[in-house]
Design an enzyme around this catalytic site. Structure first.
Site, PDB file in Angstrom:
ATOM      1  N   TYR A  46       0.819  -1.211   0.000  1.00  0.00           N
ATOM      2  CA  TYR A  46       0.000   0.000   0.000  1.00  0.00           C
ATOM      3  C   TYR A  46       0.855   1.264   0.000  1.00  0.00           C
ATOM      4  CZ  TYR A  46      -4.112   2.842   1.292  1.00  0.00           C
ATOM      5  OH  TYR A  46      -5.140   3.750   1.316  1.00  0.00           O
TER       6      TYR A  46
ATOM      7  N   GLN B  42      -0.657  -5.173   0.853  1.00  0.00           N
ATOM      8  CA  GLN B  42      -1.584  -4.945  -0.239  1.00  0.00           C
ATOM      9  C   GLN B  42      -1.252  -5.853  -1.428  1.00  0.00           C
ATOM     10  OE1 GLN B  42      -3.143  -0.997  -2.340  1.00  0.00           O
ATOM     11  NE2 GLN B  42      -1.095  -1.509  -3.048  1.00  0.00           N
TER      12      GLN B  42
ATOM     13  N   HIS C 245       3.953  -6.242  11.298  1.00  0.00           N
ATOM     14  CA  HIS C 245       3.636  -6.313   9.875  1.00  0.00           C
ATOM     15  C   HIS C 245       4.863  -6.569   8.995  1.00  0.00           C
ATOM     16  CE1 HIS C 245       0.892  -6.000   6.587  1.00  0.00           C
ATOM     17  NE2 HIS C 245       1.490  -4.955   6.052  1.00  0.00           N
TER      18      HIS C 245
END
Length: 321
Positions: free
Chosen positions: A92, A187, A302
């Site tokens: 993203y 993403q 993440h």
């Protein structure tokens, strides 16, 4: 970051909260048919990236609406015959960046095709593809652009671009179109899940800490963007909650995974506060293929497995394409 989601045992059994629209398949069939009515017109222009052991092409192809989408195709210079290819999607806010950022797969003997993400590429990695489509009022970011209808939602364009990217990769003479895998992180992982299901003929799927899964749970659970873009939009548009989640169901990784039998290697970080582990397990557990595995990183946020997951992908993909 402490553990905040379900227990490991609960995660491994979690199935998600997503309802699949009755016309899900018809919606995507019509979307792709519309895109394919425009010639792919993939152009591969040699590009001097200052890299001696790989050959680089600056790619342009027609994505959603015939809009030009950029990509890199990177090939090992020393090769015999057609190559298996990994199509890679970006996280993203990022774009395709520079060719030297994508050398893992060519170093292992694969072609790699790196798709730019329309409208993105100004947060952490540069992009070169515009998104010429406008939107109703939206929260800053990309998550709520056109969110009041599946026809206008931003990710309808991105997922269509992703399928066309696979078709563009197949069209190059150096690529073996029957041996293609898709991958991406965050993403990019969510895009890879959608692209794999929509293409339906890939050899392998490798989503790394994938985003865009189990929206009903993620939007109310994680405090870190991008999912909270949606909750902030709904905090203003209080009367649009049902309409928004009805749109998101057409773009949820859980619904794509449930139709996909492609061999798959997922990864999940158990302390991930951007893509909650339960949302990733929802997609993994829904994945229809008999050949699937998931790597768990119990103490990571993440960033996930990082180089450990790179090596896991290299080992897992060997012999599959």
């Amino acid at each position: 970051m402490p553990l905040y989601d379900l227990s490991i045992a609960e995660l491994r059994a979690y199935r998600g909260e997503v309802v699949r629209p009755d016309d899900f398949d018809a919606f995507w069939s019509a979307t792709l048919a519309e895109a394919r009515a425009v010639p792919l017109a993939a152009r591969f222009e040699p590009f001097d990236a200052g890299l001696k052991i790989v050959e680089v092409f600056d790619v342009t192809f027609a994505g959603f609406g015939g809009h030009p989408v950029k990509a890199w195709l990177i090939l090992p210079r020393q090769r015999e015959g057609k190559l298996p290819c990994v199509v890679k999607y970006i996280g993203y806010g990022g774009g395709r960046g520079f060719p030297h950022e994508h050398l893992l797969w060519p170093a292992a003997g694969y072609a790699v095709f790196v798709m730019d993400t329309r409208g993105q590429g100004s947060s952490w990695s540069k992009g070169d593809t515009a998104d010429p489509v406008g939107s109703d009022p939206a929260h800053p970011g990309f998550m709520t652009r056109g969110i009041l209808s599946p026809e206008t939602y931003y990710y309808r364009r991105v997922f269509t671009d992703a399928v066309r990217a696979i078709e563009a990769a197949r069209s190059h003479d150096a690529v073996d179109g029957a041996r293609i895998a898709v991958t991406g992180g965050s993403q990019g992982g969510g895009i890879s899940i959608a692209a794999s299901a929509l293409d339906g003929s890939l050899k392998a799927l490798m989503p790394d800490v994938p985003f865009l899964c189990d929206f009903p749970r993620a939007v109310g659970l994680t405090p870190r963007d991008p999912f909270p873009e949606i909750s902030r939009f709904l905090a203003v548009h209080r009367d649009k909650v049902e309409r928004v989640f009805a749109t998101l169901a057409y773009f949820d990784g859980v619904n794509f995974a449930s139709t996909d039998s492609t061999p798959a290697l997922y990864s999940v970080a158990i302390m991930d506060t951007i893509c909650p582990p339960s949302t990733i397990f929802a997609a993994y557990n829904a994945h229809a293929g008999a050949e699937k595995a998931i790597r768990e990183y119990g103490f990571n946020d993440h960033e996930g497995g990082g180089a450990f997951q790179d090596r896991a992908q290299l080992d897992w993909l060997s012999g599959r394409i």
